[in-house]
Design a protein around this motif. Structure first.
Motif, mmCIF file in Angstrom:
data_model
loop_
_atom_site.group_PDB
_atom_site.id
_atom_site.type_symbol
_atom_site.label_atom_id
_atom_site.label_comp_id
_atom_site.label_asym_id
_atom_site.label_seq_id
_atom_site.Cartn_x
_atom_site.Cartn_y
_atom_site.Cartn_z
ATOM 1 N N LEU A 192 -10.462 6.631 -6.696
ATOM 2 C CA LEU A 192 -10.616 5.298 -5.955
ATOM 3 C C LEU A 192 -10.383 5.685 -4.484
ATOM 4 O O LEU A 192 -9.676 6.060 -3.661
ATOM 5 N N PHE A 193 -11.885 5.975 -3.872
ATOM 6 C CA PHE A 193 -11.740 6.425 -2.288
ATOM 7 C C PHE A 193 -11.817 4.982 -1.646
ATOM 8 O O PHE A 193 -11.904 4.184 -1.859
ATOM 9 N N TYR A 194 -10.790 4.939 -0.079
ATOM 10 C CA TYR A 194 -10.300 4.193 0.312
ATOM 11 C C TYR A 194 -10.082 4.347 1.934
ATOM 12 O O TYR A 194 -10.012 6.080 2.100
ATOM 13 N N VAL A 195 -9.944 3.954 2.713
ATOM 14 C CA VAL A 195 -9.145 4.348 4.061
ATOM 15 C C VAL A 195 -7.961 3.631 4.440
ATOM 16 O O VAL A 195 -8.016 2.662 3.972
ATOM 17 N N ASP A 196 -7.378 4.656 5.168
ATOM 18 C CA ASP A 196 -6.439 4.544 4.985
ATOM 19 C C ASP A 196 -5.700 3.540 6.251
ATOM 20 O O ASP A 196 -6.377 3.176 6.651
ATOM 21 N N LYS A 197 -4.636 2.248 5.576
ATOM 22 C CA LYS A 197 -4.708 1.545 6.635
ATOM 23 C C LYS A 197 -4.224 1.314 8.149
ATOM 24 O O LYS A 197 -4.536 0.565 8.601
ATOM 25 N N SER A 198 -3.574 2.838 8.576
ATOM 26 C CA SER A 198 -3.104 3.207 9.765
ATOM 27 C C SER A 198 -4.976 3.059 10.800
ATOM 28 O O SER A 198 -3.980 3.305 12.026
ATOM 29 N N TYR A 199 -5.462 3.266 9.631
ATOM 30 C CA TYR A 199 -6.722 3.062 10.747
ATOM 31 C C TYR A 199 -7.577 2.013 10.495
ATOM 32 O O TYR A 199 -8.276 1.454 11.723
#
Lengths: 228, 196
Positions: free
Chosen positions: A143-150
């Motif tokens: 599962l590919f995702y953008v980290d919440k820090s971004y």
């Protein structure tokens, strides 16, 4: 008639013996005109090929280089690429106009993906490699995702990817200024070059962030196929 | 006393051919490099509208009710929904077992052929409608969504297909040289419950 033929044959044999004889061969070498290979025609072909390739490469508005981390989805759609702001989403990076703005992370069942997982994904995406059922299952569960820090407020619930939004706002401003000087309207088109395994959530986040930067016409790059 | 004629004036200019070998060497290196960089795959673009999020807009009294046809993609297959006012039940299209030549065992695949057939039924009933919403579970990958959009984009020669292979090879229906549209305005839709 037969005698003259025999005479000619004998002369030919003598000539052949002389050719293989060292002295005779040297003589033949001296007498032969110097043959120079004419490469002008080859140069012409090469120059035409070079010009054709350079024009083809530079005129491609998207110029997509596919790799293990960027494989396009397939479709029969026929809309041609147009000059626009490109957003590229590979399995590892989120790129706007050739500069990476965020990393894409990957999880399998709560664990971060390893390079072996990426290799497995690349191997199993080719049907000829005949992966085992459990290998296909593991590859499909990445599962590919953008980290919440971004994201806005560092929240997982948010759809706005801040570095992407900022970069797009900057590019939109530049494009608007250019269009104003040229007297052209701003069309707000973005081409999204997205890997086929990127999930809907991440696509929705990217589209939302682009929408917030005044881009409203989203065009997804696909590999054109004759069968659907 | 006669002078010796000038050697410079009477000399014949002997122009030598340019040595093309170094240029050829450069070209021989450059051309394979460019061919390697050249993409032989044809790239096209799929147009999609921005995702709809949040509550729907209040409707005007005289405004014609839109069909709000929505394809929901989840792990079990497709669900075809429409505006509740139209009083038609949701169409559930489960995954279908497909025999693939590349995979020894039959596997479950999204039934794009049936989805297309169901969309054609809707098109016949609501011929003016061209917009379709696309919602999906958040983990559904893009390649499934791209094929789903492809199924909803244009009308094919037949109005229904049972077999995925037949559907995959079907030709597009043209009218006056233009592809006959099905639901070609695709809008991404995010389920607010999922977004939480």
């Amino acid at each position: 008639m037969a005698d003259s033929q025999e005479q000619m044959d004998l002369e030919n044999v003598d000539h052949a013996i002389n050719y293989f004889d060292k002295k005779g061969r040297i003589k033949v070498k001296h007498d032969a005109p110097e043959v120079v290979l004419n490469i002008n025609s080859l140069m012409d072909i090469m120059t035409i090929m070079l010009v054709f390739l350079l024009v083809s490469i530079t005129s491609d508005p998207l110029s997509i280089q596919m790799s293990d981390t960027l494989v396009l989805a397939q479709s029969t759609v026929e809309l041609k690429p147009k000059d626009s702001i490109p957003i590229t989403v590979t399995k590892k990076h989120l790129i706007v106009d050739k500069s990476a703005v965020a990393n894409i992370d990957c999880k399998i069942g709560g664990q971060m993906c390893t390079q072996d997982d990426f290799d497995l994904k690349a191997r199993c995406s080719k049907p000829e490699n005949n992966c085992a059922a459990d290998e296909i299952k593991r590859a499909n569960s990445m599962l590919f995702y953008v980290d919440k820090s971004y994201k806005k407020d560092g929240s997982d619930r948010e759809f706005l990817i801040e570095p992407l939004h900022k970069e797009l706002e900057r590019l939109v401003k530049t494009q608007k200024d250019e269009n104003m000087k040229l007297g052209r309207p701003f069309e707000g088109i973005t081409s999204i070059i997205v890997d086929k395994d990127i999930p809907f959530r991440l696509i929705a986040e990217i589209v939302h962030s682009a929408g917030m930067a005044e881009l409203h016409d989203f065009r997804f790059a696909i590999m054109k196929m004759t069968t659907r | 006393m006669a002078r010796k004629p000038s050697e410079r004036r009477h000399a014949t200019e002997n122009l030598e051919d340019i040595n093309l070998t170094p240029i050829m060497s450069i070209l021989v290196i450059l051309i394979p490099m460019l061919i390697f960089a050249f993409s032989f795959i044809e790239i096209a673009l799929q147009q999609v509208a921005a995702p709809k999020m949040g509550p729907p807009k209040p409707k005007q009294a005289d405004e014609k009710k839109p069909l709000q046809l929505t394809i929901v993609v989840n792990d079990a297959g497709f669900v075809l929904k429409q505006q509740a006012d139209f009083e038609e039940p949701d169409v559930v299209i489960p995954l279908k077992e497909q025999a693939d030549v590349a995979v020894t065992q039959p596997h479950l695949e999204y039934d794009y052929a049936r989805l297309y057939s169901e969309l054609m039924k809707k098109k016949k009933a609501y011929s003016e409608e061209r917009t379709i919403n696309l919602a999906a579970d958040f983990h559904i990958p893009w390649h499934i969504l791209a094929r789903t959009i492809d199924a909803a984009r244009v009308q094919l020669v037949e109005s229904a297909y049972d077999d995925l292979v037949q559907y995959a090879q079907a030709k597009v229906k043209f009218t006056d040289g233009v592809p006959e549209p099905l639901f070609d305005t695709v809008v991404f839709m995010v389920d607010p419950d999922q977004a939480k």
